[in-house]
Design a protein around this motif. Structure first.
Motif, PDB file in Angstrom:
ATOM      1  N   ALA A 128       0.830  -1.211   0.000  1.00 25.42           N
ATOM      2  CA  ALA A 128       0.000   0.000   0.000  1.00 25.42           C
ATOM      3  C   ALA A 128       0.864   1.260   0.000  1.00 25.42           C
ATOM      4  CB  ALA A 128      -0.911  -0.011   1.225  1.00 25.42           C
ATOM      5  N   ASP A 129       0.267   2.337  -0.415  1.00 31.73           N
ATOM      6  CA  ASP A 129       0.939   3.637  -0.403  1.00 31.73           C
ATOM      7  C   ASP A 129       0.658   4.310   0.940  1.00 31.73           C
ATOM      8  OD1 ASP A 129       2.320   5.919  -1.121  1.00 31.73           O
ATOM      9  OD2 ASP A 129       0.632   6.776  -2.228  1.00 31.73           O
ATOM     10  N   VAL A 130       1.396   3.896   1.950  1.00 35.62           N
ATOM     11  CA  VAL A 130       1.266   4.468   3.288  1.00 35.62           C
ATOM     12  C   VAL A 130       2.384   5.465   3.464  1.00 35.62           C
ATOM     13  CG1 VAL A 130       1.322   3.969   5.762  1.00 35.62           C
ATOM     14  CG2 VAL A 130       0.218   2.358   4.194  1.00 35.62           C
ATOM     15  N   ARG A 131       2.007   6.692   3.861  1.00 37.77           N
ATOM     16  CA  ARG A 131       3.016   7.735   4.033  1.00 37.77           C
ATOM     17  C   ARG A 131       2.512   8.814   4.969  1.00 37.77           C
ATOM     18  NH1 ARG A 131       5.510   9.332  -0.327  1.00 37.77           N
ATOM     19  NH2 ARG A 131       5.172   7.348  -1.321  1.00 37.77           N
ATOM     20  N   VAL A 132       3.455   9.558   5.515  1.00 37.44           N
ATOM     21  CA  VAL A 132       3.156  10.708   6.363  1.00 37.44           C
ATOM     22  C   VAL A 132       3.414  11.958   5.544  1.00 37.44           C
ATOM     23  CG1 VAL A 132       3.831  11.994   8.435  1.00 37.44           C
ATOM     24  CG2 VAL A 132       3.751   9.489   8.493  1.00 37.44           C
ATOM     25  N   ARG A 133       2.464  12.880   5.612  1.00 38.74           N
ATOM     26  CA  ARG A 133       2.635  14.175   4.947  1.00 38.74           C
ATOM     27  C   ARG A 133       2.605  15.269   6.006  1.00 38.74           C
ATOM     28  NH1 ARG A 133      -0.507  11.435   1.078  1.00 38.74           N
ATOM     29  NH2 ARG A 133       0.597  11.308  -0.914  1.00 38.74           N
ATOM     30  N   LEU A 134       3.661  16.049   6.032  1.00 34.48           N
ATOM     31  CA  LEU A 134       3.670  17.211   6.904  1.00 34.48           C
ATOM     32  C   LEU A 134       2.655  18.193   6.361  1.00 34.48           C
ATOM     33  CD1 LEU A 134       5.081  18.319   9.403  1.00 34.48           C
ATOM     34  CD2 LEU A 134       6.769  19.366   7.898  1.00 34.48           C
ATOM     35  N   THR A 135       1.697  18.585   7.187  1.00 30.64           N
ATOM     36  CA  THR A 135       0.591  19.429   6.751  1.00 30.64           C
ATOM     37  C   THR A 135       0.950  20.891   6.982  1.00 30.64           C
ATOM     38  OG1 THR A 135      -0.890  17.675   7.506  1.00 30.64           O
ATOM     39  CG2 THR A 135      -1.890  19.802   7.012  1.00 30.64           C
ATOM     40  N   PRO A 136       0.902  21.716   5.954  1.00 27.18           N
ATOM     41  CA  PRO A 136       1.178  23.138   6.191  1.00 27.18           C
ATOM     42  C   PRO A 136       0.148  23.728   7.154  1.00 27.18           C
ATOM     43  CG  PRO A 136       0.886  22.674   3.830  1.00 27.18           C
ATOM     44  CD  PRO A 136       0.542  21.429   4.582  1.00 27.18           C
TER      45      PRO A 136
END
Length: 140
Positions: A128-136
């Motif tokens: 799966a495409d599991v990732r963390v995105r830093l949210t502005p």
């Protein structure tokens, strides 16, 4: 190390009870895993989870708090989408739903029907495409 935290570890007062040195980098979103409530919160396949990105060198203290040695939670590393200067990966703690009384199911790997919780999580993270995105943060 950067760690995606959700639940009670998003509260600075609680983190200060566990760690001597830390900083919250900012709000973050984990995609590919959703929050599931149980005795303690955990994650399950699909959806997304809001949280915070925490930076600390005290990973051993977090592992102890999360019960990694006892198999209560796993610490997994996933890609981190963040501006240049940040690490490429972030740690994520995933709790065993059976031990946490949480309604979460990890898909079986068709080649290994007898796999355990840890193997199911690792197999899912590979597919799966599991990732963390830093949210502005919102600016006014």
């Amino acid at each position: 190390m950067d760690v995606f935290v959700y639940g009670i570890l998003t509260e600075p007062e609680r983190v200060a009870e566990v760690l001597d040195s830390f900083v919250f980098v900012g709000p973050a979103t984990l995609t590919g895993l959703r929050l599931v409530e149980g005795r303690y919160p955990t994650l399950a396949p699909g959806g997304q989870t809001a949280g915070r990105l925490l930076r600390t060198d005290e990973v051993a203290a977090l592992d102890e708090y999360e019960g990694v040695e006892d198999g209560l939670y796993l610490r997994e590393n996933v890609p981190l989408d963040a501006p240049e200067g940040h690490p490429d990966r972030a740690a994520v703690y995933v709790g065993d739903p059976d031990r946490l009384d949480a309604d979460a199911t990890w898909p079986d790997d068709s080649a290994n029907r007898d796999q355990g919780f840890a193997e199911g999580v690792e197999a899912y993270l590979e597919r799966a495409d599991v990732r963390v995105r830093l949210t502005p943060e919102n600016t006014v």
